[in-house]
Each structure stands twice: as C-alpha cells, then as structure tokens.
Design an enzyme around this catalytic site. Structure first.
Site, PDB file in Angstrom:
ATOM      1  N   ARG A  96      19.050   5.246  82.551  1.00 30.14           N
ATOM      2  CA  ARG A  96      18.950   4.054  83.849  1.00 30.14           C
ATOM      3  C   ARG A  96      18.425   4.641  84.880  1.00 30.14           C
ATOM      4  NH1 ARG A  96      19.098   0.784  80.383  1.00 30.14           N
ATOM      5  NH2 ARG A  96      20.929  -0.166  79.451  1.00 30.14           N
ATOM      6  N   GLU A  99      14.856   4.388  84.372  1.00 35.57           N
ATOM      7  CA  GLU A  99      14.728   2.624  84.655  1.00 35.57           C
ATOM      8  C   GLU A  99      14.667   2.473  86.030  1.00 35.57           C
ATOM      9  OE1 GLU A  99      16.527  -1.584  82.912  1.00 35.57           O
ATOM     10  OE2 GLU A  99      17.761   0.110  83.594  1.00 35.57           O
ATOM     11  N   SER A 122      11.037  16.523  99.525  1.00 36.67           N
ATOM     12  CA  SER A 122      11.404  17.771  98.955  1.00 36.67           C
ATOM     13  C   SER A 122      12.278  17.672  97.943  1.00 36.67           C
ATOM     14  CB  SER A 122      11.375  18.747  99.727  1.00 36.67           C
ATOM     15  OG  SER A 122      11.873  20.106  99.180  1.00 36.67           O
TER      16      SER A 122
END
Length: 156
Positions: A96, A99, A122
C-alpha cells in the site's frame, strides 16, 4: 570509529533474531525505543537493519532482547540500506505504501518543487511518526508524518 557493512546478510539475520526475541519476550517497539531515548521509528528501523545505533542504545536493546556482544557490535555498524527487493512488494501493508507512491509520487514531486524549487527531501535528516486517530466516520485512521530536510540542487 564507525564501520560500514559490505554484505547486508549479517544485519538481515540479526533483524530476524531481534524480531524473534521481541516476540518471545512480548516487548513492543515502543518499549525497546524507550530504553534508548531515541524515537520508536528510528529504533525499529535500526533493529530491522536500516540504521546504526549508538553504542549505549545498542547495549540497551540487546540487554532487553537477550542478545550477545556480537549483536551489540553489529547494531552499531552502518548498514547497507534498502529493505525491499527490486520487485513490487507482496506484503499488503508495504504494497500500500508502494501504491501510494505510485499514485501520489508525481504529485508530491510537483508540490515539493513548486513550494521549494529543484531539490530533494532528505531521508538522512529525517523524522518519521505513526499515530492512530479516531475516524469521525467510525473506525480508525493512520496519520503518518514524513518530516525530511529539504536539500536544494546546487548548480556547479
């Protein structure tokens, strides 16, 4: 003196051992972090092989986990970072996040560049926080904060 790892296998094996010990001793990541004075996200990442721990922190977590001097030393080494293989993750939670970045990655990039200019966020000078909050529509929501220092690209 800090030492770097050449092969990530030792830290990966230690991560497995640490998680097994954490489970056997019924400890939480927060309890382990509390013993160090460092954040739960940083200590968790370190125990999973992604960061070195300062000596006192390494000793503290190893004592709680029942790990030996070799583990104390290994937890202080600079690891070869990157916990995911090159393929798409199969674990549902990790997938997820993958995704989310597939869907919102270019949006995040566009917004960061519009607000800050050309550069990066960073992952070295970085803070991570995960909180559980009530969802007004019922259930719970995860609030995940990624807090990284902006580093501008410098022409040369």
């Amino acid at each position: 003196m800090p030492h770097a790892q050449l092969d990530p296998a030792a830290r990966q094996a230690l991560a497995v051992t640490a998680v097994e010990a954490k489970t056997r001793k019924d400890l939480s990541w927060q309890q382990l972090a509390d013993s160090t004075g460092l954040s739960v996200a940083f200590v968790t990442a370190a125990l999973l092989g992604q960061h070195p721990l300062p000596e006192a922190a390494a000793r503290s977590v190893c004592e709680l986990l029942g790990l030996d001097e070799e583990a104390v030393l290994l937890l202080q080494t600079v690891p070869t970072r990157g916990s995911l293989p090159g393929t798409v993750p199969t674990d549902p939670t990790v997938y997820r996040f993958h995704e989310m970045l597939q869907v919102y990655g270019t949006t995040l990039k566009a917004l960061v560049h519009e607000q800050f200019g050309d550069g990066i966020i960073s992952a070295i000078n970085f803070r991570l926080d995960v909180r559980k909050v009530a969802d007004p529509e019922g259930g719970e929501r995860a609030v995940i904060t990624l807090d990284g220092k902006y580093l501008p690209t410098k022409p040369f």
